[in-house]
Motif scaffolding. Sequence first.
Motif, PDB file in Angstrom:
ATOM      1  N   ILE A 133       0.816  -1.214   0.000  1.00  0.00           N
ATOM      2  CA  ILE A 133       0.000   0.000   0.000  1.00  0.00           C
ATOM      3  C   ILE A 133       0.854   1.270   0.000  1.00  0.00           C
ATOM      4  CG2 ILE A 133      -2.144  -0.932   0.953  1.00  0.00           C
ATOM      5  CD1 ILE A 133       0.441   0.662   3.201  1.00  0.00           C
ATOM      6  N   ALA A 134       2.154   1.126  -0.223  1.00  0.00           N
ATOM      7  CA  ALA A 134       3.055   2.280  -0.140  1.00  0.00           C
ATOM      8  C   ALA A 134       2.688   3.376  -1.136  1.00  0.00           C
ATOM      9  CB  ALA A 134       4.498   1.821  -0.367  1.00  0.00           C
ATOM     10  N   ALA A 135       2.249   2.980  -2.333  1.00  0.00           N
ATOM     11  CA  ALA A 135       1.933   3.974  -3.366  1.00  0.00           C
ATOM     12  C   ALA A 135       0.747   4.844  -2.993  1.00  0.00           C
ATOM     13  CB  ALA A 135       1.669   3.270  -4.698  1.00  0.00           C
ATOM     14  N   GLU A 136      -0.089   4.396  -2.047  1.00  0.00           N
ATOM     15  CA  GLU A 136      -1.287   5.147  -1.673  1.00  0.00           C
ATOM     16  C   GLU A 136      -1.124   5.886  -0.344  1.00  0.00           C
ATOM     17  OE1 GLU A 136      -5.006   2.843  -3.397  1.00  0.00           O
ATOM     18  OE2 GLU A 136      -3.676   1.450  -2.381  1.00  0.00           O
ATOM     19  N   LEU A 137       0.091   5.862   0.205  1.00  0.00           N
ATOM     20  CA  LEU A 137       0.360   6.597   1.430  1.00  0.00           C
ATOM     21  C   LEU A 137       0.898   7.978   1.098  1.00  0.00           C
ATOM     22  CD1 LEU A 137       2.115   3.875   3.637  1.00  0.00           C
ATOM     23  CD2 LEU A 137      -0.248   4.660   3.808  1.00  0.00           C
ATOM     24  N   PRO A 138       0.486   9.004   1.835  1.00  0.00           N
ATOM     25  CA  PRO A 138       1.083  10.331   1.631  1.00  0.00           C
ATOM     26  C   PRO A 138       2.585  10.281   1.883  1.00  0.00           C
ATOM     27  CG  PRO A 138      -0.908  10.465   2.982  1.00  0.00           C
ATOM     28  CD  PRO A 138      -0.582   9.014   2.847  1.00  0.00           C
ATOM     29  N   GLY A 139       3.313  11.215   1.317  1.00  0.00           N
ATOM     30  CA  GLY A 139       4.762  11.217   1.430  1.00  0.00           C
ATOM     31  C   GLY A 139       5.252  11.206   2.865  1.00  0.00           C
ATOM     32  N   ASN A 140       6.303  10.417   3.117  1.00  0.00           N
ATOM     33  CA  ASN A 140       6.959  10.315   4.441  1.00  0.00           C
ATOM     34  C   ASN A 140       6.038   9.774   5.524  1.00  0.00           C
ATOM     35  OD1 ASN A 140       9.348  11.504   3.356  1.00  0.00           O
ATOM     36  ND2 ASN A 140       8.467  13.548   3.672  1.00  0.00           N
ATOM     37  N   THR A 141       4.990   9.046   5.144  1.00  0.00           N
ATOM     38  CA  THR A 141       4.087   8.435   6.125  1.00  0.00           C
ATOM     39  C   THR A 141       4.627   7.075   6.540  1.00  0.00           C
ATOM     40  OG1 THR A 141       2.163   9.560   5.198  1.00  0.00           O
ATOM     41  CG2 THR A 141       1.744   7.633   6.558  1.00  0.00           C
ATOM     42  N   SER A 142       4.686   6.850   7.834  1.00  0.00           N
ATOM     43  CA  SER A 142       5.193   5.576   8.349  1.00  0.00           C
ATOM     44  C   SER A 142       4.051   4.583   8.519  1.00  0.00           C
ATOM     45  CB  SER A 142       5.901   5.800   9.688  1.00  0.00           C
ATOM     46  OG  SER A 142       6.269   4.561  10.264  1.00  0.00           O
ATOM     47  N   PHE A 143       4.319   3.333   8.153  1.00  0.00           N
ATOM     48  CA  PHE A 143       3.343   2.258   8.345  1.00  0.00           C
ATOM     49  C   PHE A 143       3.933   1.184   9.274  1.00  0.00           C
ATOM     50  CE2 PHE A 143       0.575  -1.290   6.767  1.00  0.00           C
ATOM     51  CZ  PHE A 143      -0.641  -0.691   7.051  1.00  0.00           C
ATOM     52  N   ASP A 144       4.887   1.596  10.105  1.00  0.00           N
ATOM     53  CA  ASP A 144       5.541   0.657  11.016  1.00  0.00           C
ATOM     54  C   ASP A 144       4.703   0.495  12.286  1.00  0.00           C
ATOM     55  OD1 ASP A 144       7.671   0.384   9.264  1.00  0.00           O
ATOM     56  OD2 ASP A 144       8.730   2.099  10.124  1.00  0.00           O
ATOM     57  N   TRP A 145       4.861  -0.700  12.911  1.00  0.00           N
ATOM     58  CA  TRP A 145       4.151  -0.985  14.156  1.00  0.00           C
ATOM     59  C   TRP A 145       5.153  -1.367  15.223  1.00  0.00           C
ATOM     60  CZ3 TRP A 145       3.424  -5.951  16.588  1.00  0.00           C
ATOM     61  CH2 TRP A 145       2.575  -5.929  17.709  1.00  0.00           C
ATOM     62  N   PRO A 152      -0.900   5.369  18.291  1.00  0.00           N
ATOM     63  CA  PRO A 152      -1.951   4.587  17.615  1.00  0.00           C
ATOM     64  C   PRO A 152      -1.379   3.727  16.492  1.00  0.00           C
ATOM     65  CG  PRO A 152      -2.627   6.872  17.893  1.00  0.00           C
ATOM     66  CD  PRO A 152      -1.173   6.810  18.255  1.00  0.00           C
ATOM     67  N   VAL A 153      -2.022   2.604  16.245  1.00  0.00           N
ATOM     68  CA  VAL A 153      -1.613   1.715  15.160  1.00  0.00           C
ATOM     69  C   VAL A 153      -1.957   2.380  13.827  1.00  0.00           C
ATOM     70  CG1 VAL A 153      -1.975  -0.540  14.077  1.00  0.00           C
ATOM     71  CG2 VAL A 153      -1.961  -0.330  16.573  1.00  0.00           C
ATOM     72  N   PRO A 154      -1.004   2.459  12.886  1.00  0.00           N
ATOM     73  CA  PRO A 154      -1.341   3.035  11.579  1.00  0.00           C
ATOM     74  C   PRO A 154      -2.319   2.135  10.832  1.00  0.00           C
ATOM     75  CG  PRO A 154       0.858   2.080  11.534  1.00  0.00           C
ATOM     76  CD  PRO A 154       0.411   2.028  12.964  1.00  0.00           C
ATOM     77  N   ALA A 155      -3.292   2.738  10.200  1.00  0.00           N
ATOM     78  CA  ALA A 155      -4.321   1.981   9.476  1.00  0.00           C
ATOM     79  C   ALA A 155      -4.595   2.635   8.131  1.00  0.00           C
ATOM     80  CB  ALA A 155      -5.607   1.899  10.294  1.00  0.00           C
ATOM     81  N   VAL A 156      -4.761   1.790   7.137  1.00  0.00           N
ATOM     82  CA  VAL A 156      -5.172   2.241   5.813  1.00  0.00           C
ATOM     83  C   VAL A 156      -6.607   1.760   5.606  1.00  0.00           C
ATOM     84  CG1 VAL A 156      -4.803   2.027   3.331  1.00  0.00           C
ATOM     85  CG2 VAL A 156      -2.841   2.277   4.861  1.00  0.00           C
ATOM     86  N   VAL A 157      -7.491   2.678   5.365  1.00  0.00           N
ATOM     87  CA  VAL A 157      -8.912   2.372   5.267  1.00  0.00           C
ATOM     88  C   VAL A 157      -9.331   2.335   3.803  1.00  0.00           C
ATOM     89  CG1 VAL A 157     -11.234   3.136   5.911  1.00  0.00           C
ATOM     90  CG2 VAL A 157      -9.320   3.434   7.504  1.00  0.00           C
ATOM     91  N   SER A 158     -10.210   1.413   3.485  1.00  0.00           N
ATOM     92  CA  SER A 158     -10.756   1.349   2.132  1.00  0.00           C
ATOM     93  C   SER A 158     -11.472   2.650   1.812  1.00  0.00           C
ATOM     94  CB  SER A 158     -11.715   0.172   2.008  1.00  0.00           C
ATOM     95  OG  SER A 158     -12.340   0.183   0.743  1.00  0.00           O
ATOM     96  N   ALA A 159     -11.102   3.239   0.696  1.00  0.00           N
ATOM     97  CA  ALA A 159     -11.694   4.520   0.310  1.00  0.00           C
ATOM     98  C   ALA A 159     -13.191   4.402   0.054  1.00  0.00           C
ATOM     99  CB  ALA A 159     -10.996   5.053  -0.937  1.00  0.00           C
ATOM    100  N   TYR A 160     -13.672   3.190  -0.197  1.00  0.00           N
ATOM    101  CA  TYR A 160     -15.097   3.018  -0.447  1.00  0.00           C
ATOM    102  C   TYR A 160     -15.903   3.272   0.829  1.00  0.00           C
ATOM    103  CZ  TYR A 160     -13.001   0.888  -4.511  1.00  0.00           C
ATOM    104  OH  TYR A 160     -12.231   0.670  -5.630  1.00  0.00           O
ATOM    105  N   PHE A 161     -15.274   3.127   2.002  1.00  0.00           N
ATOM    106  CA  PHE A 161     -15.963   3.476   3.244  1.00  0.00           C
ATOM    107  C   PHE A 161     -16.282   4.961   3.268  1.00  0.00           C
ATOM    108  CE2 PHE A 161     -14.448  -0.148   6.276  1.00  0.00           C
ATOM    109  CZ  PHE A 161     -15.178  -1.051   5.510  1.00  0.00           C
ATOM    110  N   LEU A 162     -15.334   5.765   2.786  1.00  0.00           N
ATOM    111  CA  LEU A 162     -15.565   7.209   2.729  1.00  0.00           C
ATOM    112  C   LEU A 162     -16.711   7.524   1.772  1.00  0.00           C
ATOM    113  CD1 LEU A 162     -14.528   9.974   3.711  1.00  0.00           C
ATOM    114  CD2 LEU A 162     -13.030  10.022   1.724  1.00  0.00           C
ATOM    115  N   ASP A 163     -16.744   6.819   0.639  1.00  0.00           N
ATOM    116  CA  ASP A 163     -17.849   7.008  -0.304  1.00  0.00           C
ATOM    117  C   ASP A 163     -19.179   6.615   0.337  1.00  0.00           C
ATOM    118  OD1 ASP A 163     -15.909   7.757  -2.054  1.00  0.00           O
ATOM    119  OD2 ASP A 163     -15.961   5.927  -3.260  1.00  0.00           O
ATOM    120  N   MET A 164     -19.172   5.499   1.085  1.00  0.00           N
ATOM    121  CA  MET A 164     -20.397   5.032   1.726  1.00  0.00           C
ATOM    122  C   MET A 164     -20.885   6.050   2.764  1.00  0.00           C
ATOM    123  SD  MET A 164     -19.399   1.013   2.206  1.00  0.00           S
ATOM    124  CE  MET A 164     -20.748   0.726   3.332  1.00  0.00           C
ATOM    125  N   TYR A 165     -19.936   6.636   3.497  1.00  0.00           N
ATOM    126  CA  TYR A 165     -20.336   7.632   4.493  1.00  0.00           C
ATOM    127  C   TYR A 165     -20.906   8.878   3.809  1.00  0.00           C
ATOM    128  CZ  TYR A 165     -19.951  11.460   7.802  1.00  0.00           C
ATOM    129  OH  TYR A 165     -20.219  12.558   8.558  1.00  0.00           O
TER     130      TYR A 165
END
Length: 429
Positions: A133-145, A152-165
């Motif tokens: 998912i690196a290509a869809e993260l904003p620049g210099n965003t860490s996805f380490d745990w 907080p744990v970094p999370a990548v959310v399905s963009a379709y959830f935003l559409d549904m909301y």
Amino acid sequence: MTPWFATFRLELRAHRGRLAVLTLCALLTAVVCCVAFHALWYTRTEVRPWLASIFPPQRIIVRAGQVDFAFLKFEVGGLTESRRADVAALPGVERVFAQVPAQFPVSAHVSMSRLDFSLETDIVLHGVPEELIAAELPGNTSFDWDPQSNEPVPAVVSAYFLDMYNLGIAEGSSLPKLSKAAAIGREFTIILGESTLGLSTKAKPRTVRARVVGLTANPLLVGVSVPADAMKAWNREFKGSGEETYSALHVDVGDPRDVEDVTRAITAMHLQAQPAGENLRTLRQAVGAAEGVALGVVVAVLLLAVVGVFSTVLAGVGERRALWGVQRATGMSRVMLLSFVVAESAIAGLLPALLGCGVAWVLLLNVNNFFGAELSGMMLVPGEPFMLAPVAALATVGVVWVLVLAPGLAAALPSCRAEPADLLRQQAL
């Protein structure tokens, strides 16, 4: 006033009727062509690359083999770590990204205190490596745990959830809609080991804070994705020991030409394998059909415009041959005669083309005012579909000007080569 300009003004006055027809024809052609060129440019530069990023042509999606029994499906074998290693060892395979599912009940609590809004729901939770998912993260965003960190744990959310909301909850409850930027950085609570449906595990449920660090349009990652190491640790906590299993493998081959061979090799291992390019091919055909419609509109409009422009220009040149003979006999050069044609084409072609692009821009801007707010937050609509591309405007200006200039030059060149006496024989004088 110079002699050239005085003579040119007299010509324009003498043929202002035909000039008005040419101008109107060029204006209408420019409006339609500009919108169509913009649509073609948008699909080529925004839609196609976006589709290729979601469905990479070199990627194969691997799942466990399944057997249908009545209306149920049963997995055969499962995707274990040993299976992942076997797939990674196949010739031509470059990388294998394992997607780790949550093997226990999980839900999430989302609250927006400023909006007096909260929601608790079951979620689909994945563990994925950062490379997926690196290509869809904003620049210099860490996805380490880090299990020892209180962050907080970094999370990548399905963009379709935003559409549904935006299209569902916000519309139905009269709540403010969220942009992509508003979703990034928002925190929520993941409830491990507990479901809103009453499902639970032997381990005591607990909560984990999560922060949205990115949105993904990948349809295989519908839900919430966290680092794979975190998901593996939670599976051990709530499920117990045992060999790690995966819900899918994202397999990248080094050369897209090897996709079919690798797919057959994976299928021979009694696993399901589907090249991502199959979905890409289907969607590209749909996009190609839309591009064909836009191109057909351009061709049809240009053909109609060519008929009108050529007939009008040829008639105008025929009326002026005898006049040009008089002008040539009184000392006008061939270059000056051609300069009249070029200047007239600028008035009848270039200026209406620029005005037509302005009209197209206003039309697209008004459409954007009606639908832009909704579309800007939808991941299914990449880029800015209603912001006129400068390339489309430049192409329109060039095509329309050539459309008017070409027949004028083609009809005027024989008159330039003819002797003044031959032109004076024309009856239109």
